[in-house]
Every structure is written in C-alpha cells, then in structure tokens.
Design an enzyme around this catalytic site. Structure first.
Site, PDB file in Angstrom:
ATOM      1  CG  HIS A   1      10.531 -37.122 -30.489  1.00 22.06           C
ATOM      2  ND1 HIS A   1      10.568 -38.388 -31.020  1.00 22.06           N
ATOM      3  CD2 HIS A   1      10.763 -37.262 -29.158  1.00 22.06           C
ATOM      4  CE1 HIS A   1      10.789 -39.260 -30.042  1.00 22.06           C
ATOM      5  NE2 HIS A   1      10.920 -38.601 -28.908  1.00 22.06           N
ATOM      6  CG  ASN A  30       2.504  -1.677   2.968  1.00 20.67           C
ATOM      7  OD1 ASN A  30       1.896  -2.650   2.513  1.00 20.67           O
ATOM      8  ND2 ASN A  30       3.615  -1.209   2.427  1.00 20.67           N
ATOM      9  N   GLY A  31       0.798  -4.159   4.827  1.00 23.59           N
ATOM     10  CA  GLY A  31       1.259  -5.498   5.233  1.00 23.59           C
ATOM     11  C   GLY A  31       0.097  -6.363   5.671  1.00 23.59           C
ATOM     12  CD1 TRP A  35      -2.153  -5.132  -2.913  1.00 22.71           C
ATOM     13  CD2 TRP A  35      -2.719  -4.122  -4.815  1.00 22.71           C
ATOM     14  NE1 TRP A  35      -2.113  -6.066  -3.919  1.00 22.71           N
ATOM     15  CE2 TRP A  35      -2.454  -5.477  -5.082  1.00 22.71           C
ATOM     16  CE3 TRP A  35      -3.100  -3.286  -5.859  1.00 22.71           C
ATOM     17  CZ2 TRP A  35      -2.547  -6.006  -6.370  1.00 22.71           C
ATOM     18  CZ3 TRP A  35      -3.189  -3.825  -7.129  1.00 22.71           C
ATOM     19  CH2 TRP A  35      -2.909  -5.169  -7.371  1.00 22.71           C
ATOM     20  CD  GLU A  85       6.267 -17.128 -17.012  1.00 22.84           C
ATOM     21  OE1 GLU A  85       5.420 -17.493 -17.840  1.00 22.84           O
ATOM     22  OE2 GLU A  85       6.402 -15.941 -16.655  1.00 22.84           O
ATOM     23  CD  GLU A 124       5.889 -11.365 -21.598  1.00 25.58           C
ATOM     24  OE1 GLU A 124       4.796 -10.860 -21.861  1.00 25.58           O
ATOM     25  OE2 GLU A 124       6.082 -12.067 -20.587  1.00 25.58           O
ATOM     26  NE  ARG A 156       3.075   1.686  -3.422  1.00 26.04           N
ATOM     27  CZ  ARG A 156       3.969   1.125  -2.644  1.00 26.04           C
ATOM     28  NH1 ARG A 156       5.216   1.507  -2.698  1.00 26.04           N
ATOM     29  NH2 ARG A 156       3.643   0.177  -1.806  1.00 26.04           N
ATOM     30  CB  CYS A 179      -0.871   0.017   1.250  1.00 21.64           C
ATOM     31  SG  CYS A 179      -1.900  -1.445   1.394  1.00 21.64           S
ATOM     32  CE  LYS A 190       0.874  -6.620 -14.991  1.00 22.99           C
ATOM     33  NZ  LYS A 190       1.823  -7.746 -15.129  1.00 22.99           N
ATOM     34  CE  LYS A 242       7.422 -12.912 -18.314  1.00 22.47           C
ATOM     35  NZ  LYS A 242       6.370 -13.728 -17.952  1.00 22.47           N
TER      36      LYS A 242
HETATM   37  C1  F6R Z   1       3.140 -12.482 -19.609  1.00 20.28           C
HETATM   38  C2  F6R Z   1       1.869 -11.947 -19.160  1.00 20.28           C
HETATM   39  C3  F6R Z   1       0.615 -12.469 -19.783  1.00 20.28           C
HETATM   40  C4  F6R Z   1      -0.441 -12.684 -18.685  1.00 20.28           C
HETATM   41  C5  F6R Z   1      -1.773 -13.100 -19.323  1.00 20.28           C
HETATM   42  C6  F6R Z   1      -2.817 -13.371 -18.261  1.00 20.28           C
HETATM   43  O1  F6R Z   1       4.215 -11.903 -18.946  1.00 20.28           O
HETATM   44  O2  F6R Z   1       1.811 -11.098 -18.307  1.00 20.28           O
HETATM   45  O3  F6R Z   1       0.853 -13.646 -20.467  1.00 20.28           O
HETATM   46  O4  F6R Z   1       0.024 -13.667 -17.822  1.00 20.28           O
HETATM   47  O5  F6R Z   1      -2.232 -12.085 -20.166  1.00 20.28           O
HETATM   48  O6  F6R Z   1      -3.094 -12.260 -17.496  1.00 20.28           O
HETATM   49  P1  F6R Z   1      -3.786 -12.383 -16.103  1.00 20.28           P
HETATM   50  O7  F6R Z   1      -2.908 -13.170 -15.218  1.00 20.28           O
HETATM   51  O8  F6R Z   1      -3.946 -10.957 -15.642  1.00 20.28           O
HETATM   52  O9  F6R Z   1      -5.101 -13.068 -16.315  1.00 20.28           O
END
Ligand code: F6R
Length: 608
Positions: free
Chosen positions: A503, A100-101, A74, A480, A487, A27, A2, A603, A484
C-alpha cells in the site's frame, strides 16, 4: 542488580568498602549502607539517596575496623528509605546481612517467623533472610554453616554477604543466580558484586558459582557446596581496565544489557509464577478486575512498543478492548475515558514527563491507574494507584533493551492474573506459565545467533535504509527493532505490518535494501512469504527471523535466523528482539557510532 562490597584485612575496611561502592556507582542505586565489626560489636550506618548521604555519616563518625561489608541498593521489595536500606540484622542483632536478588518465599518465611515472636523493621525480603540465617546461628554453629543451612530454606535469586559480631575477621557469602566475586589480595581478602570494585585492590579474582557458599578471611578464601563439601576456587587474573570492567568486559553497556536478558527474565518472574499459576502481589482486589471494561496503555518510545504487545495479548486472551497511546498525544487528545477503565503507564525510568502529564490527567478524571515501571520509587511508581515493577535492574545505555523484554513479560503476567481472576476457560494459564519458565533459555538461544548477526551487519553496514516487517505480534516487535536501529546506528528505517508494504512503502524497495521479517507466527506464514517475494522481486535482500520449527520456505530467504520455538505466540515473537537488538548494535559499532549515548537523545526525558 544491587552493589555489594566486603573487605577483611589490615586497611581501614570501612574506607575500602565505601570506595568499592563508589566504583559501582555507574549501576545506579537508591540507598546505601555498611556494617563493620569493631571490638566484638556490629555497627551499621545506612541512608536513602546518593552515596554522599552515607559519606556524610562516615565523615561524622570516622569509623575504623578491619572487617566491613557495604551495599548500594536498587529497590525491589519496599521503597528506597533509610529503614529499607541494607544491611539488615537478625532477631538478636548478632549478624548483619546485605543481599542482591529476590527471595521468592519471603512472605511465607516472614509470617512463620512473626508467629514465633520475631519483629521486623523494614519491608524487605533481605531482613527475612537475615532472621532465617540468625535462627541457624546458635549453639556454637559457625557462621558459614548457619548460612549454608539457611540458604536451603530460601527460594529465589540471591547473593548474600554476612558478618557476625562473634566472628570478627570473617565474611560469609552465598550465591544463587546473582553475581558474586571474591578477590585474593596480599594479606587481605574481599568480595564484590562486580569486578570494578575489586580492581584497585587486586586483579586476582574468582567467581562464586551458583549454589556455593564462601568463607572469606584475611589469609584464605574457602568455597563450599550447599552440602558442605569443600570446593577448590578457580582464581584468574583480570586484565581489563576499570572502564571495561564496569561493562563486565563488554565494549558498551548496551551489549552488556542485551546479554543480561536471560537473567532479567528470571528476575522479572521471580516470586510471580508458582506451580502452574501466576501470583502478583499488591494489585487491585479481584472485584476490580471484573469491573474493568477497557484498558488504555500509555507510554513513550520503547515502552509504547511494549504497550502494543500488551494490547495484542490483552485483546486476544481476555477479549478486553485496549487502546495504546503515546503519552504526548494522550494528554492533548481529549481522550474519551470510561469511568470503569484502567490506565496502565509503562515506563523504564518512571520519570518521563509526557507520561507523568498523562498520569495527572487520568488522576484528575478519577481513572484507576497502574504503573509498569522499572525504577522503584520513581514518580510514576509513586503516583499510580498500583505498581508492578519490571525488576530488570538498572539500565544504563540510552537505548532500552532489557527493560522492553521485562515490560512485555510483566504485561503478559498481568494478562494471566486477570485470566485467573475472571476464570477465563480459553486461556491456558498452566501452558503459558510453562513457556514462561523456559523463556530465559529461549533468550539464551537467541543470544547464540550473535556470530550470524555480526556477519549480517558486516554485509549491510553501508545500508541507506532497512525495512522491519512482520504480521501479528511480529509486527509490533518490528517497530521496536526499527527504533533500536535508527537511534543508535542512525540508519533510516521503514517499519510496518508486512501486509501494508504493497500500500505504499514497497515503492522504496530497490537493490541494496535490507528487509528484516519477523516470521514466528505460523498462521500468517503463507501471506508473509508473498510479502518477502515482493521485496526480493524488486532486488531487496530478505532476512527472516523465525523459529526452529518454521517451514522449509524459510530456506529460500537470503539469511534465516532461528530462535527457539514456543507455543505462546507473544513469547516466540519476543525472543526475536534479541537478534534484532544485536543487529542494531553491531551495525552501529561498525559505523563507529556513539552507542551508549546516541546523539540528541537522553535516557530519561523529563521535559514535555
Ligand atoms: C528507546 C528509549 C526511549 C524510551 C522512552 C520512554 O530506546 O529508551 O524511547 O523508551 O523515552 O522512557 P521511559 O520508559 O523511561 O518512560
């Protein structure tokens, strides 16, 4: 997680703390509030939603005071409502508290206080802490002493800021794990959760360390230990500009969030591991866990990868069949759903349109639903029958990092919860809980690999293709890691279980190709070694990410990155995500990519 602000001095403290909150807006938050002391009285204004809501309240009442504290929330305990917004007060409404916490033992404390006649107005752990402090604040005890005594009764991670109507001109703070910074101005003093809030007022700051209490007045800031011994603050001058300060001195939010992961582990486990068992509140009653015959995990992107780790853990430990679906495929895939199944929706934002559509389908078919969500009060959190929050704090970088770690941890906690309910003799819950307790330290050790990873990134910054490979849980982490890299660094990747190389994908290996192997699983190391040799024989360079204990063969590889050993295989594999996130970050940075906002990506994906 927060935002916290506090000011005492000659300016209008209300205006200052509101401005400080605005500087913490990056934030993310879901409600905001402030308290000020004027003519021996406490006044509180608070509102769910954006800061403009609180701004309108201020515009109406135009308050003025010389002592004020403010908070942007938050949510962790209790949804984002006006009543749950901070500040909260004690039983006598004499003190106001922002926090916060997470207070882990708030339920025990609350039931004791209720049995003694206390009444509560919110669902928050913070209000409980306010009552605990209020109980100590009597018989002429100073506020700083009351906070010190109260803190000894609280368990968890916290930063508190407290004001009292009886002590205008004084702000008291306490810290354990959550950040708190004090600012030394010219004839004014202040406190904040983050440096950017302080920069327009002073650059001279000191960090309140863990287990310290501070008394902040207009002309002095005094630090004390929890035993009440004075401690000399160590002020320093901040030379970051405001933008760098938002990122805690890091160049990008992504790298800041990668470095937050040890703290995220603490936050995620807070209140959920007790002694040698797991305690998850607000879930289905026990008979439901006996009834469930199948689990479907539904998610997108990084959250889907966390779901794959979930499947791996559920099936191995609970012998419960699990399918993992991309939300977008689930919706149109005419899924066969057992009426006794459970659908788990994993989502950082809780707003992903594909996942929401899949959730609607499950609800229409009357399937039980559980959300594993980061953003409190988001659509998925609200619409699922039950929700487990990941408690990772706001994630600002588009590329998800700390949320992934928290998602996997929450799924592991869920496995342990079900194992306890079903009394599964094969699952060694106490040992795994022990490993969970040490996991923040493992993540810290993984972060220590950064100089090695940076050197690797220098060597491979012009790569045309990077392979991410592994077996068992390492194969899921490989997916994963590859996401990263593509992207944020825009480097094509090839990711698959290492055994699949021969294969097909092996055809892509040629000199100059980098192949990163997750190699934490002792049971598959011999097979993995063969796969590594296959790559080396075709001119590829092999990097092995393995544990401290892994056998000598690892030294035959071009580069070996060693993470902490861990008996719980899923956790050993999970700790390798840190050097792999760092690799993506440093490659992207060296290639001059737009790291926090990669091209073409958002995002929160709110369209199907
Ligand atoms: C990758 C990334 C996306 C999200 C995906 C799902 O770094 O951020 O692949 O993981 O769009 O988003 P959420 O988790 O918000 O449903």
């Amino acid at each position: 997680m927060c935002g916290i602000a506090g000011y005492v001095g000659p300016r209008n403290a209300v205006d200052v703390v509101f401005d400080q909150l605005k500087r913490l807006e990056y934030r993310g938050y879901d409600s905001a509030g402030l308290a000020y002391v004027d003519e021996g009285r406490l006044h509180v204004l608070k509102k769910a939603g954006k800061l403009t809501g609180l701004g309108s309240l201020l515009a109406e009442s135009k308050p003025s005071a010389h002592t004020a504290i403010a908070h942007s929330r938050w949510a962790t305990h209790g949804g984002p409502t006006d009543l749950n917004a901070h500040p909260h007060h004690d039983q006598d409404a004499q003190i106001s508290v922002i926090h916060n916490g997470i207070i882990e033992n708030y339920l025990e404390l609350k039931s004791d206080l209720v049995s003694r006649g206390h009444t509560f107005h919110s669902e928050t752990d913070t209000e409980v802490a306010a009552h605990v402090i209020g109980e100590e604040y009597r018989d002429g005890v100073e506020l700083v002493e009351a906070v010190r005594r109260a803190v000894a009764k609280l368990r968890g991670a916290f930063a508190f800021v407290v004001v009292s109507s009886a002590e205008p001109g004084t702000i008291v703070c306490a810290r354990n794990a959550s950040p708190l910074i004090v600012g030394f101005g010219e004839g004014e003093s202040m406190v904040a959760s983050d440096i950017p809030a302080l920069l327009p007022y002073t650059r001279r700051v000191a960090i309140l360390e863990n287990d310290m209490v501070a008394k902040v007045t207009v002309d002095a800031i005094k630090f004390y230990s929890l035993e009440g011994k004075p401690i000399e603050p160590k002020p320093f001058d901040v030379d970051w500009d405001a933008v760098a300060a938002e990122k805690g001195g890091f160049e990008h939010f992504m790298i800041k969030e990668v470095h937050e992961q040890p703290e995220v582990v603490h936050q995620c486990l807070a209140g959920r591991v007790e002694g040698d068992h797991v305690k998850l509140d607000g879930l289905f009653s026990d008979h439901v866990w006996h009834e469930i015959d199948r689990i479907n995990i539904i998610a997108c992107g990084t959250a889907y990868h966390a779901g794959l780790m979930g499947k791996w853990m559920f099936e191995r430990m609970l012998q419960l069949p699990v399918d993992v679906f991309y939300s977008s495929e689930f919706r149109y895939g005419e899924p066969l759903l057992s009426p006794r199944s459970l659908a788990i929706f994993v989502s950082q934002s809780g707003e992903t349109a594909d996942s929401l559509a899949a959730l609607r389908l499950c609800k229409a078919r009357r399937i039980r639903t559980l959300g594993v969500v980061n953003v409190v009060g988001s659509s998925i959190a609200r619409d699922c029958d039950r929700v487990l929050y990941t408690q990772a704090g706001p994630e600002i970088s588009v590329a998800s990092t700390k949320a992934y770690t928290a998602q996997v941890l929450v799924l592991l906690l869920l496995v342990l919860h079900i194992a306890q309910v079903r009394e599964m003799p094969g699952v060694r819950v106490p040992e795994i809980v022990q490993d969970l307790r040490g996991f923040a330290e493992s993540m810290r050790q993984s972060l220590d690999l950064e100089p090695q990873v940076k050197a690797l990134a220098e060597r491979f910054k012009d790569s045309k293709m990077v392979f991410f490979l592994g077996r068992n849980a390492d194969a899921h982490v490989a997916l994963e890691a590859a996401l990263k890299l593509k992207e944020i660094a825009y480097i094509p990747t090839q990711e698959c279980p290492a055994g699949e190389l021969k294969h097909g994908p092996l055809a892509l290996v040629e000199p100059g190709v980098l192949a990163v192997f997750g190699a934490t699983d002792p049971d598959t190391q011999d097979k993995l070694l063969s796969n590594m040799k296959e790559v080396q024989a075709r001119g590829g360079t092999v990097v092995a990410v393995t544990t401290n204990e892994a056998s000598a063969w690892a030294d035959e590889m071009d580069t070996v990155l060693r993470v902490a050993s861990c008996e719980t295989k899923a956790l050993a594999a999970l700790s390798t995500i840190v050097p792999l996130q760092l690799l993506a970050y440093h490659l992207a940075n060296l290639r001059g990519c737009e790291i926090d906002q990669p091209r073409n990506l958002a995002k929160s994906v709110t369209v199907e």
